[in-house]
Design a protein around this motif. Structure first.
Motif, PDB file in Angstrom:
ATOM      1  N   LEU A  41     -52.503 -12.149   6.938  1.00 25.49           N
ATOM      2  CA  LEU A  41     -51.799 -13.484   7.582  1.00 25.49           C
ATOM      3  C   LEU A  41     -50.712 -13.096   8.443  1.00 25.49           C
ATOM      4  O   LEU A  41     -50.582 -14.008   9.574  1.00 25.49           O
ATOM      5  CB  LEU A  41     -51.168 -14.482   6.363  1.00 25.49           C
ATOM      6  N   GLY A  42     -50.109 -11.890   8.313  1.00 29.77           N
ATOM      7  CA  GLY A  42     -49.034 -11.711   9.311  1.00 29.77           C
ATOM      8  C   GLY A  42     -49.720 -11.471  10.844  1.00 29.77           C
ATOM      9  O   GLY A  42     -49.378 -12.156  11.492  1.00 29.77           O
ATOM     10  N   VAL A  43     -50.745 -10.729  10.853  1.00 29.61           N
ATOM     11  CA  VAL A  43     -51.376 -10.730  12.257  1.00 29.61           C
ATOM     12  C   VAL A  43     -51.863 -12.078  12.576  1.00 29.61           C
ATOM     13  O   VAL A  43     -52.061 -12.395  13.715  1.00 29.61           O
ATOM     14  CB  VAL A  43     -52.556  -9.725  12.026  1.00 29.61           C
ATOM     15  N   HIS A  44     -52.489 -12.955  11.560  1.00 31.54           N
ATOM     16  CA  HIS A  44     -53.187 -14.093  12.014  1.00 31.54           C
ATOM     17  C   HIS A  44     -52.411 -14.971  12.596  1.00 31.54           C
ATOM     18  O   HIS A  44     -52.718 -15.470  13.798  1.00 31.54           O
ATOM     19  CB  HIS A  44     -53.499 -14.806  10.783  1.00 31.54           C
ATOM     20  N   TYR A  45     -51.111 -15.410  12.177  1.00 26.56           N
ATOM     21  CA  TYR A  45     -50.186 -16.198  12.899  1.00 26.56           C
ATOM     22  C   TYR A  45     -49.653 -15.621  14.381  1.00 26.56           C
ATOM     23  O   TYR A  45     -49.564 -16.563  14.904  1.00 26.56           O
ATOM     24  CB  TYR A  45     -48.991 -16.486  11.781  1.00 26.56           C
ATOM     25  N   GLY A  46     -49.726 -14.231  14.211  1.00 26.70           N
ATOM     26  CA  GLY A  46     -49.122 -13.859  15.348  1.00 26.70           C
ATOM     27  C   GLY A  46     -50.124 -13.990  16.615  1.00 26.70           C
ATOM     28  O   GLY A  46     -49.833 -14.291  17.837  1.00 26.70           O
ATOM     29  N   ALA A  47     -51.425 -13.816  16.330  1.00 26.82           N
ATOM     30  CA  ALA A  47     -52.498 -13.928  17.087  1.00 26.82           C
ATOM     31  C   ALA A  47     -52.535 -15.325  17.732  1.00 26.82           C
ATOM     32  O   ALA A  47     -53.001 -15.523  18.951  1.00 26.82           O
ATOM     33  CB  ALA A  47     -53.806 -13.281  16.389  1.00 26.82           C
ATOM     34  N   GLU A  48     -52.556 -16.289  16.919  1.00 31.09           N
ATOM     35  CA  GLU A  48     -52.757 -17.657  17.097  1.00 31.09           C
ATOM     36  C   GLU A  48     -51.618 -17.967  18.187  1.00 31.09           C
ATOM     37  O   GLU A  48     -51.785 -18.878  19.051  1.00 31.09           O
ATOM     38  CB  GLU A  48     -52.585 -18.517  16.022  1.00 31.09           C
ATOM     39  N   LEU A  49     -50.263 -17.728  17.716  1.00 29.93           N
ATOM     40  CA  LEU A  49     -49.235 -17.924  18.661  1.00 29.93           C
ATOM     41  C   LEU A  49     -49.661 -17.512  19.966  1.00 29.93           C
ATOM     42  O   LEU A  49     -48.981 -17.967  21.038  1.00 29.93           O
ATOM     43  CB  LEU A  49     -47.928 -17.472  18.129  1.00 29.93           C
ATOM     44  N   LEU A  50     -50.024 -16.238  20.089  1.00 29.88           N
ATOM     45  CA  LEU A  50     -50.413 -15.530  21.527  1.00 29.88           C
ATOM     46  C   LEU A  50     -51.283 -16.188  22.213  1.00 29.88           C
ATOM     47  O   LEU A  50     -51.540 -16.130  23.432  1.00 29.88           O
ATOM     48  CB  LEU A  50     -50.744 -14.056  21.143  1.00 29.88           C
ATOM     49  N   GLY A  51     -52.249 -16.990  21.404  1.00 28.95           N
ATOM     50  CA  GLY A  51     -53.184 -17.728  22.175  1.00 28.95           C
ATOM     51  C   GLY A  51     -54.211 -16.917  22.080  1.00 28.95           C
ATOM     52  O   GLY A  51     -55.400 -17.308  22.789  1.00 28.95           O
ATOM     53  N   ALA A  52     -54.636 -15.935  21.153  1.00 32.12           N
ATOM     54  CA  ALA A  52     -55.802 -15.411  21.334  1.00 32.12           C
ATOM     55  C   ALA A  52     -56.932 -15.996  20.058  1.00 32.12           C
ATOM     56  O   ALA A  52     -56.228 -16.720  19.541  1.00 32.12           O
ATOM     57  CB  ALA A  52     -55.611 -13.805  20.677  1.00 32.12           C
ATOM     58  N   SER A  53     -58.123 -15.754  19.947  1.00 32.57           N
ATOM     59  CA  SER A  53     -58.993 -16.246  19.207  1.00 32.57           C
ATOM     60  C   SER A  53     -58.877 -15.186  17.979  1.00 32.57           C
ATOM     61  O   SER A  53     -59.423 -13.998  18.106  1.00 32.57           O
ATOM     62  CB  SER A  53     -60.334 -16.567  19.504  1.00 32.57           C
ATOM     63  N   VAL A  54     -58.502 -15.632  16.640  1.00 26.06           N
ATOM     64  CA  VAL A  54     -58.503 -14.478  15.719  1.00 26.06           C
ATOM     65  C   VAL A  54     -59.950 -14.761  14.712  1.00 26.06           C
ATOM     66  O   VAL A  54     -60.159 -15.977  14.391  1.00 26.06           O
ATOM     67  CB  VAL A  54     -57.304 -14.442  14.956  1.00 26.06           C
ATOM     68  N   ILE A  55     -60.625 -13.709  14.609  1.00 27.71           N
ATOM     69  CA  ILE A  55     -61.496 -13.572  13.345  1.00 27.71           C
ATOM     70  C   ILE A  55     -60.903 -13.444  12.166  1.00 27.71           C
ATOM     71  O   ILE A  55     -60.436 -12.119  12.032  1.00 27.71           O
ATOM     72  CB  ILE A  55     -62.858 -12.888  14.021  1.00 27.71           C
ATOM     73  N   PRO A  56     -60.818 -14.273  11.079  1.00 27.73           N
ATOM     74  CA  PRO A  56     -59.914 -13.879   9.898  1.00 27.73           C
ATOM     75  C   PRO A  56     -61.019 -13.062   9.053  1.00 27.73           C
ATOM     76  O   PRO A  56     -61.394 -13.654   7.726  1.00 27.73           O
ATOM     77  CB  PRO A  56     -59.427 -15.159   9.418  1.00 27.73           C
ATOM     78  N   VAL A  57     -61.468 -11.920   9.370  1.00 30.83           N
ATOM     79  CA  VAL A  57     -62.616 -11.304   8.578  1.00 30.83           C
ATOM     80  C   VAL A  57     -62.031 -10.861   7.300  1.00 30.83           C
ATOM     81  O   VAL A  57     -63.011 -10.403   6.468  1.00 30.83           O
ATOM     82  CB  VAL A  57     -63.441 -10.529   9.615  1.00 30.83           C
ATOM     83  N   SER A  58     -60.811 -10.288   7.360  1.00 28.21           N
ATOM     84  CA  SER A  58     -59.958  -9.684   6.076  1.00 28.21           C
ATOM     85  C   SER A  58     -60.983  -8.390   5.729  1.00 28.21           C
ATOM     86  O   SER A  58     -61.673  -7.708   6.806  1.00 28.21           O
ATOM     87  CB  SER A  58     -60.411 -10.716   5.078  1.00 28.21           C
ATOM     88  N   GLY A  59     -60.481  -7.737   4.985  1.00 25.61           N
ATOM     89  CA  GLY A  59     -61.153  -6.521   4.196  1.00 25.61           C
ATOM     90  C   GLY A  59     -62.441  -6.677   3.476  1.00 25.61           C
ATOM     91  O   GLY A  59     -62.747  -7.598   2.908  1.00 25.61           O
ATOM     92  N   GLY A  60     -63.465  -5.659   3.602  1.00 18.73           N
ATOM     93  CA  GLY A  60     -64.873  -5.648   2.587  1.00 18.73           C
ATOM     94  C   GLY A  60     -65.925  -6.471   3.545  1.00 18.73           C
ATOM     95  O   GLY A  60     -65.693  -6.722   4.598  1.00 18.73           O
ATOM     96  N   ASN A  61     -66.939  -6.143   2.785  1.00 18.18           N
ATOM     97  CA  ASN A  61     -68.411  -6.754   3.210  1.00 18.18           C
ATOM     98  C   ASN A  61     -68.541  -6.215   4.608  1.00 18.18           C
ATOM     99  O   ASN A  61     -68.738  -6.749   5.527  1.00 18.18           O
ATOM    100  CB  ASN A  61     -68.233  -8.476   3.362  1.00 18.18           C
ATOM    101  N   THR A  62     -68.474  -4.798   4.561  1.00 18.87           N
ATOM    102  CA  THR A  62     -68.413  -4.037   5.903  1.00 18.87           C
ATOM    103  C   THR A  62     -69.741  -4.225   6.608  1.00 18.87           C
ATOM    104  O   THR A  62     -69.413  -4.451   7.949  1.00 18.87           O
ATOM    105  CB  THR A  62     -68.132  -2.572   5.371  1.00 18.87           C
ATOM    106  N   ARG A  63     -70.523  -4.457   6.194  1.00 18.19           N
ATOM    107  CA  ARG A  63     -72.213  -4.543   7.118  1.00 18.19           C
ATOM    108  C   ARG A  63     -72.031  -5.732   7.492  1.00 18.19           C
ATOM    109  O   ARG A  63     -72.067  -6.060   8.871  1.00 18.19           O
ATOM    110  CB  ARG A  63     -73.322  -4.658   6.284  1.00 18.19           C
ATOM    111  N   ARG A  64     -71.456  -7.028   7.106  1.00 18.23           N
ATOM    112  CA  ARG A  64     -71.310  -8.452   7.994  1.00 18.23           C
ATOM    113  C   ARG A  64     -70.139  -8.076   9.014  1.00 18.23           C
ATOM    114  O   ARG A  64     -70.330  -8.686   9.844  1.00 18.23           O
ATOM    115  CB  ARG A  64     -70.644  -9.193   7.008  1.00 18.23           C
TER     116      ARG A  64
END
Ligand code: DLL
Length: 433
Positions: free
Chosen positions: A142-165
């Motif tokens: 969530l820390g990276v997420h809010y910063g990325a949105e404020l920056l105006g980047a598109s964030v993919i909240p993929v989180s950890g795990g499900n590595t092949r996906r």
């Protein structure tokens, strides 16, 4: 590019005057609203009015992780619960987690600092960020997420795990920035290779890696495998989460601490005396803008040094060296102090071994016994047994030379060491069981 030109490049004198004002406000705040701090200050015979210069910070007592535990879960909050909009907690390997709270303004500040950090690492509006830090009580996602949105980047909240996906998403969505623990990013590339995907199929340019110690050699490996520029990001839940300090992509030498929000000190962990710039010791932080969870002179246990020299990127904030380990990560093996990062440096200097390793400590009778398990590359694994045994002996000899401890080295087949989706588990200390 610099996200907040005014604050990030502020001359020291102006910065210090802001720090003092903010420190005074914070000290008044905790004194008025957190019984723990009021008692501690009274014991130390110091009151908010005594803080007249930045030097006076040193009159205040330290805060430790144990103090946070003793006030579990919300006893250290300086805001009433109806002002707290978010709660995070650090996992903690033993006992109860450490619980931290944020007001709406704290969340805004955090987003701004993360926007600064991401930009220092190469991200900007229009980038697509593959955010593989875990979402949840851990602050990374969530820390990276809010910063990325404020920056105006598109964030993919993929989180950890499900590595092949994740690999499929990396290939199909074309993210340009990756944020993950260094160990998980290597695992991602390993799975990508199994799926026939290489760096050439991906659009990554930069990566922002942290939450666990990693070495320069590991940086080189990540940069090569992902074909990116990789920077180090530091933070801890107790202070805010990720975004306390960041390397700039221009210098990649030390992490700028956002000093308009956090005052760092380095102390000798035994005498608790402050140490001068350049000397290695324990990092201590005082937060000066936080509302819900301010901390005064918090002992992080992280080991590093501070560097005041100007940086080519133009930022004026002090730089901390890489964190090589935590004072409580330090293993004592037959009386010798050993940091996992020291063993890692030996391993990474050995050709054919990978950065996947684990240190296992046992006790045989009265003696501590250290076993280093480390994976070898596919090509090395197909070599004859004699050659592998020779490598084991060389690593063991190099560890002995560097650290003065004997270790049994066991080379393990590729993928023989369990991968983590977040922080890598480097040490298994069976003496504690
Ligand atoms: O790890 C926050 C974070 C998330 C930082 C994502 C960076 C990226 P905690 O789970 O509370 O918070 O763990 C904090 O992790 O005291 C250090 O010992 C270690 N640590 C964090 N960043 C680094 C780093 C997050 N860049 C603890 N290098 C800290 C070395 C790190 N150790």
């Amino acid at each position: 590019m610099i996200y907040d030109m005014e604050y990030e490049t502020m001359p020291r004198e102006a910065l210090e005057s802001i720090q003092l004002r903010r420190l005074q406000t914070t000290v008044e705040r905790v004194y008025a609203s957190v019984p723990f701090y009021r008692e501690q200050f009274q014991k130390a015979e110091v009151s908010p009015a005594d803080i007249r210069s930045l030097k006076d910070l040193q009159r205040l007592p330290f805060t430790t992780k144990q103090d946070l535990r003793d006030n579990y879960p919300f006893g250290m909050f300086a805001s009433p619960m109806d002002h707290v909009v978010r709660i995070h907690a650090s996992s903690g390997t033993t006992g109860k987690p450490t619980v931290v709270g944020y007001t709406a303004r704290d969340i805004q500040t955090w987003a701004q600092l993360m926007a600064r950090a991401l930009m220092a690492g190469g991200a900007t509006r229009g980038d697509i960020i593959h955010n593989a830090y875990g979402y949840g009580l851990f602050t990374g996602g969530l820390g990276v997420h809010y910063g990325a949105e404020l920056l105006g980047a598109s964030v993919i909240p993929v989180s950890g795990g499900n590595t092949r996906r994740q690999v499929m998403i990396m290939k199909d969505f074309g993210p340009t920035i990756i944020t993950a623990t260094p160990s998980y990013s290597l695992h991602l590339m390993e799975v990508a290779e199994e799926m026939g995907v290489t760096a050439k199929d991906l659009k990554f340019k930069y990566g922002v890696f942290g939450a666990e110690p990693w070495s320069e050699t590991m940086r080189a490996e990540i940069e090569r495998k992902l074909n990116i520029t990789a920077v180090d990001i530091y933070g801890l839940s107790e202070i805010m989460g990720p975004g306390v300090a960041i390397e700039c992509k221009e210098a990649k030498r030390g992490l700028h601490i956002f000093e308009d929000h956090f005052i760092p000190e380095i102390i000798d962990p035994h005498t608790l005396e402050p140490l001068p710039y350049g000397q290695v010791g324990e990092l201590v932080f005082t937060t000066i803008t936080k509302e819900a969870f301010p901390v005064i002179r918090y002992r992080t246990r992280d080991i590093c040094s501070l560097n005041p020299e100007p940086c080519i990127c133009g930022r004026t904030h002090l730089r901390m060296s890489r964190v090589t380990g935590r004072s409580d990560d330090m293993l004592i093996i037959r009386g010798v102090n050993v940091f996992p990062s020291q063993i890692e440096s030996v391993l990474m200097d050995t050709e054919g071994v990978t950065p996947h390793y684990q240190l296992i400590v046992d006790r045989e009778g009265p003696l501590d016994v250290l076993t280093v398990r480390v994976e070898v590359s596919e090509t090395m694994f197909s070599d004859e047994v004699k050659k592998l045994q020779a490598i084991e002996r060389t690593i063991s000899k190099n560890i002995k030379e560097l650290l003065g401890v004997s270790a049994t080295v066991k080379l393990v087949e590729p993928k023989g060491i369990a991968r983590s989706e977040g922080k890598a588990v480097r040490v298994v200390d069976n003496r504690k069981l």
